[in-house]
Enzyme design. Structure first.
Site, PDB file in Angstrom:
ATOM      1  N   LYS A 197       5.123   1.938  -2.990  1.00  0.00           N
ATOM      2  CA  LYS A 197       5.109   3.356  -3.383  1.00  0.00           C
ATOM      3  C   LYS A 197       5.337   3.425  -4.876  1.00  0.00           C
ATOM      4  O   LYS A 197       5.927   2.522  -5.474  1.00  0.00           O
ATOM      5  CB  LYS A 197       6.224   4.128  -2.659  1.00  0.00           C
ATOM      6  CG  LYS A 197       5.974   5.610  -2.554  1.00  0.00           C
ATOM      7  CD  LYS A 197       5.017   5.944  -1.421  1.00  0.00           C
ATOM      8  CE  LYS A 197       4.731   7.424  -1.334  1.00  0.00           C
ATOM      9  NZ  LYS A 197       3.984   7.766  -0.122  1.00  0.00           N
TER      10      LYS A 197
ATOM     11  N   SER B 116      -7.482   5.303   3.793  1.00  0.00           N
ATOM     12  CA  SER B 116      -7.409   4.495   2.564  1.00  0.00           C
ATOM     13  C   SER B 116      -7.832   3.058   2.852  1.00  0.00           C
ATOM     14  O   SER B 116      -8.477   2.397   2.026  1.00  0.00           O
ATOM     15  CB  SER B 116      -5.977   4.488   2.013  1.00  0.00           C
ATOM     16  OG  SER B 116      -5.748   5.617   1.214  1.00  0.00           O
TER      17      SER B 116
ATOM     18  N   LYS C 268       0.866  -1.182   0.000  1.00  0.00           N
ATOM     19  CA  LYS C 268       0.000   0.000   0.000  1.00  0.00           C
ATOM     20  C   LYS C 268       0.896   1.222   0.000  1.00  0.00           C
ATOM     21  O   LYS C 268       1.843   1.308   0.790  1.00  0.00           O
ATOM     22  CB  LYS C 268      -0.870   0.000   1.269  1.00  0.00           C
ATOM     23  CG  LYS C 268      -1.908   1.102   1.298  1.00  0.00           C
ATOM     24  CD  LYS C 268      -3.192   0.661   0.667  1.00  0.00           C
ATOM     25  CE  LYS C 268      -4.144   1.798   0.384  1.00  0.00           C
ATOM     26  NZ  LYS C 268      -3.800   2.652  -0.767  1.00  0.00           N
TER      27      LYS C 268
ATOM     28  N   ASN D 123      -1.736  19.946   0.502  1.00  0.00           N
ATOM     29  CA  ASN D 123      -2.921  19.218   0.951  1.00  0.00           C
ATOM     30  C   ASN D 123      -2.868  18.968   2.467  1.00  0.00           C
ATOM     31  O   ASN D 123      -3.757  19.394   3.215  1.00  0.00           O
ATOM     32  CB  ASN D 123      -3.012  17.897   0.163  1.00  0.00           C
ATOM     33  CG  ASN D 123      -4.160  17.037   0.643  1.00  0.00           C
ATOM     34  OD1 ASN D 123      -5.200  17.549   1.048  1.00  0.00           O
ATOM     35  ND2 ASN D 123      -3.982  15.739   0.625  1.00  0.00           N
TER      36      ASN D 123
ATOM     37  N   LYS E 261       4.841   1.972   8.487  1.00  0.00           N
ATOM     38  CA  LYS E 261       3.633   2.733   8.842  1.00  0.00           C
ATOM     39  C   LYS E 261       2.414   1.809   8.939  1.00  0.00           C
ATOM     40  O   LYS E 261       1.643   1.886   9.884  1.00  0.00           O
ATOM     41  CB  LYS E 261       3.407   3.812   7.774  1.00  0.00           C
ATOM     42  CG  LYS E 261       2.500   4.927   8.202  1.00  0.00           C
ATOM     43  CD  LYS E 261       2.294   5.921   7.059  1.00  0.00           C
ATOM     44  CE  LYS E 261       3.581   6.567   6.619  1.00  0.00           C
ATOM     45  NZ  LYS E 261       3.356   7.541   5.517  1.00  0.00           N
TER      46      LYS E 261
ATOM     47  N   THR F 234      -5.024  12.797   6.308  1.00  0.00           N
ATOM     48  CA  THR F 234      -3.650  12.913   6.814  1.00  0.00           C
ATOM     49  C   THR F 234      -3.581  14.007   7.874  1.00  0.00           C
ATOM     50  O   THR F 234      -3.002  13.818   8.956  1.00  0.00           O
ATOM     51  CB  THR F 234      -2.680  13.187   5.657  1.00  0.00           C
ATOM     52  OG1 THR F 234      -2.796  12.099   4.733  1.00  0.00           O
ATOM     53  CG2 THR F 234      -1.244  13.287   6.135  1.00  0.00           C
TER      54      THR F 234
HETATM   55  P1  NAD Z   1       1.159  18.591  -1.777  1.00  0.00           P
HETATM   56  O1  NAD Z   1       1.811  18.490  -3.095  1.00  0.00           O
HETATM   57  O2  NAD Z   1      -0.297  18.846  -1.701  1.00  0.00           O
HETATM   58  O3  NAD Z   1       1.885  19.719  -0.890  1.00  0.00           O
HETATM   59  C1  NAD Z   1       3.251  19.872  -0.784  1.00  0.00           C
HETATM   60  C2  NAD Z   1       3.491  21.358  -0.476  1.00  0.00           C
HETATM   61  O4  NAD Z   1       4.869  21.539  -0.166  1.00  0.00           O
HETATM   62  C3  NAD Z   1       3.173  22.293  -1.648  1.00  0.00           C
HETATM   63  O5  NAD Z   1       2.449  23.400  -1.160  1.00  0.00           O
HETATM   64  C4  NAD Z   1       4.556  22.754  -2.126  1.00  0.00           C
HETATM   65  O6  NAD Z   1       4.530  24.048  -2.682  1.00  0.00           O
HETATM   66  C5  NAD Z   1       5.317  22.736  -0.809  1.00  0.00           C
HETATM   67  N1  NAD Z   1       6.764  22.697  -0.938  1.00  0.00           N
HETATM   68  C6  NAD Z   1       7.538  21.987  -1.789  1.00  0.00           C
HETATM   69  N2  NAD Z   1       8.842  22.264  -1.575  1.00  0.00           N
HETATM   70  C7  NAD Z   1       8.872  23.167  -0.566  1.00  0.00           C
HETATM   71  C8  NAD Z   1       9.925  23.846   0.116  1.00  0.00           C
HETATM   72  N3  NAD Z   1      11.198  23.639  -0.187  1.00  0.00           N
HETATM   73  N4  NAD Z   1       9.590  24.703   1.101  1.00  0.00           N
HETATM   74  C9  NAD Z   1       8.310  24.923   1.447  1.00  0.00           C
HETATM   75  N5  NAD Z   1       7.275  24.306   0.845  1.00  0.00           N
HETATM   76  C10 NAD Z   1       7.562  23.441  -0.162  1.00  0.00           C
HETATM   77  O7  NAD Z   1       1.564  17.245  -1.003  1.00  0.00           O
HETATM   78  P2  NAD Z   1       0.891  16.587   0.268  1.00  0.00           P
HETATM   79  O8  NAD Z   1      -0.024  15.527  -0.192  1.00  0.00           O
HETATM   80  O9  NAD Z   1       0.408  17.654   1.202  1.00  0.00           O
HETATM   81  O10 NAD Z   1       2.160  15.843   0.901  1.00  0.00           O
HETATM   82  C11 NAD Z   1       3.119  16.558   1.674  1.00  0.00           C
HETATM   83  C12 NAD Z   1       3.980  15.565   2.434  1.00  0.00           C
HETATM   84  O11 NAD Z   1       3.140  14.741   3.242  1.00  0.00           O
HETATM   85  C13 NAD Z   1       4.789  14.602   1.575  1.00  0.00           C
HETATM   86  O12 NAD Z   1       6.002  14.282   2.210  1.00  0.00           O
HETATM   87  C14 NAD Z   1       3.917  13.371   1.524  1.00  0.00           C
HETATM   88  O13 NAD Z   1       4.650  12.188   1.237  1.00  0.00           O
HETATM   89  C15 NAD Z   1       3.385  13.390   2.929  1.00  0.00           C
HETATM   90  N6  NAD Z   1       2.153  12.633   3.068  1.00  0.00           N
HETATM   91  C16 NAD Z   1       1.018  12.997   2.412  1.00  0.00           C
HETATM   92  C17 NAD Z   1      -0.129  12.212   2.557  1.00  0.00           C
HETATM   93  C18 NAD Z   1      -1.435  12.585   1.910  1.00  0.00           C
HETATM   94  O14 NAD Z   1      -2.407  11.863   2.105  1.00  0.00           O
HETATM   95  N7  NAD Z   1      -1.500  13.685   1.172  1.00  0.00           N
HETATM   96  C19 NAD Z   1      -0.105  11.080   3.376  1.00  0.00           C
HETATM   97  C20 NAD Z   1       1.062  10.751   4.048  1.00  0.00           C
HETATM   98  C21 NAD Z   1       2.187  11.535   3.871  1.00  0.00           C
END
Ligand code: NAD
Length: 422
Positions: free
Chosen positions: A104, A347, A68, A219, A92, A188
């Site tokens: 992944k 999920s 997953k 997000n 996780k 999340t």
């Molecule tokens: P996303 O693409 O919606 O958001 C990422 C944000 O980070 C964007 O706003 C981008 O502009 C910003 N960003 C990128 N580089 C940056 C920097 N150097 N400085 C400041 N901001 C920066 O992604 P997301 O889904 O919110 O995921 C974010 C993190 O959370 C990732 O590491 C992802 O693996 C982890 N995550 C997300 C989920 C999920 O369900 N969305 C679940 C588990 C883990």
């Protein structure tokens, strides 16, 4: 950088495995991924040219259930990065006791350079390329950085075409109309909020209006910033890839969310001042919440971090070297595999609903998410306190004990014992 990431991940595994009760079989099984698929995805661009993108799907371990893990669209995606992310997913899902292993996927692409129709062709092309290695009982993708419900909808319908039938449980994070689940978009951040609530007294004492800094206003980060703001926290700084915004008295988070939705970035904000440095990592606060990408806090910048606790919403935002520097400064780190596990937990609910042909209400999702996150967070905190471990090590030890139980149950050592014979 990405090689270091995998090294970092395995170093933490080694540290935890020395403290966990685990078999040699488990150590051997978790040393390398079960499978790494690299594919080429040819995409017809709007201008008529053909461009080929590299894509990956990694199944790290599936002893506890089908793999997953999300699919990431980003220019930095490599086989090593995807493998590390799949490794973390393995821990996780075990930590949250979900019936899954770790996987992944990713595509090396800057999605901002593609039109919507090009992105759709890329998403469908990715699924066509990996269709043989995914499935509801094999490996179940989901959204990650720069992929969302829309992308999951394209991918799910492409898989249905290939399978010649409806297979909604092959992917999670789908639009509601295509078998998605209430609350997946905020899962999340909702999960992270539960973790913060459980640990709040432990890590922040009785502060009435703790100050938070959120790096990565996407997000997960923007929704968590909103929940904290609504809960009376002062969110004193936030950033995205283009701008860093600061207000020591607390930002108006709803206004910033609307601004980001309207303009696509935090630049020229209606609340707070734009920081010339472009970073929020050095802004004094009580809780720093990195929510962008891995490796954000490293040996080169950890010294400037000025907070009491770091909640890792992103996957792998604090490197192993930075962990040591933060520890020496007395800063506690709450690990990613716990803090951001709400996404994969919801999920799981979506997968269950799809397989049983059921629909879950938002209230059912919220209740079961709260129960799971709260139970496992308390367990990790008690384990850390009981054995004098850091929260990250305790989380890994707890996950490893579940992984070892599964590996031992499948292996010959369980059948024959050390003497041989049944
Ligand atoms: P996303 O693409 O919606 O958001 C990422 C944000 O980070 C964007 O706003 C981008 O502009 C910003 N960003 C990128 N580089 C940056 C920097 N150097 N400085 C400041 N901001 C920066 O992604 P997301 O889904 O919110 O995921 C974010 C993190 O959370 C990732 O590491 C992802 O693996 C982890 N995550 C997300 C989920 C999920 O369900 N969305 C679940 C588990 C883990």
């Amino acid at each position: 950088m990405t090689d270091d990431l995998l090294e970092d991940a395995t170093a933490r595994f080694a540290e935890a495995s020395a403290l966990a009760t685990m078999s040699d079989d488990t150590r051997e099984r978790l040393t390398r991924p079960a499978s790494v698929l690299k594919v080429s995805i040819p995409v017809r661009l709007d201008n008529g040219e053909l461009q080929t993108f590299a894509g990956y799907r990694v199944r790290y371990d599936d002893t506890r259930g089908p793999a997953k893990g999300g699919i990431r669209f980003h220019p930095s995606v490599t086989a090593e990065e995807v493998t590390t992310l799949a490794f973390w997913m393995t821990f996780k899902t075990a930590l949250l006791d979900l019936p899954f292993g770790g996987g992944k996927g990713g595509v090396t692409v800057d999605p901002k350079t593609l039109s919507n129709s090009e992105l759709e062709r890329l998403s469908r092309g990715y699924i066509a390329a990996v269709a043989d290695v995914i499935g509801p009982d094999v490996d179940i993708p989901a959204p990650d950085v720069a992929t969302n419900q829309l992308v999951m909808g394209w991918m799910a319908t492409e898989y249905d075409k290939i399978a010649r039938g409806h297979v909604p449980a092959v992917l999670t994070g789908k639009p509601l109309a295509l078998g998605g689940i209430q609350g997946r978009d905020s899962a999340t951040s909702d999960g992270a909020f539960h973790v913060i609530q459980v640990l709040r007294d432990r890590v922040l004492g009785d502060l009435e209006h703790p100050r938070a800094v959120v790096q990565g206003f996407g997000n997960a980060g923007s929704q968590l910033a909103r929940s904290l703001h609504d809960d009376g926290w002062k969110v004193v700084a936030v950033s995205d890839s283009r701008a860093a915004i600061h207000d020591p008295d607390g930002l108006d988070v709803p206004v910033l969310q609307q601004h980001k939705e309207d303009t696509g970035s935090l630049s020229s904000p209606p609340s707070g001042e734009e920081l010339n440095s472009g970073t929020v990592l050095d802004v004094p606060c009580d809780a720093l919440i990195p929510s962008a990408l891995e490796g954000a806090i490293h040996a080169g910048n950890a010294a400037v971090v000025d907070c009491r606790v770091v909640f890792e919403v992103a996957n792998g935002p604090v490197t192993a070297d930075a962990d040591k520097i933060l520890d020496a400064k007395g800063i506690e780190v709450v690990p990613d595999i716990l803090v951001n596990a709400g996404g994969v937990t919801v999920s799981w609910f979506e997968w269950i609903a799809n397989r049983s042909g059921d629909r879950w209400s938002g209230a059912m999702v919220a209740e079961r998410l709260a129960e799971r996150m709260t139970t496992e967070t308390r367990y990790v905190a008690d384990l850390a306190d009981g054995r004098g471990l850091k929260l990250r090590t305790a989380a890994y030890v707890h996950a490893l004990e579940r992984l070892t139980a599964a590996v031992d149950a499948t292996g010959t050592s369980a059948m024959f014992g050390s003497e041989g014979g049944i």
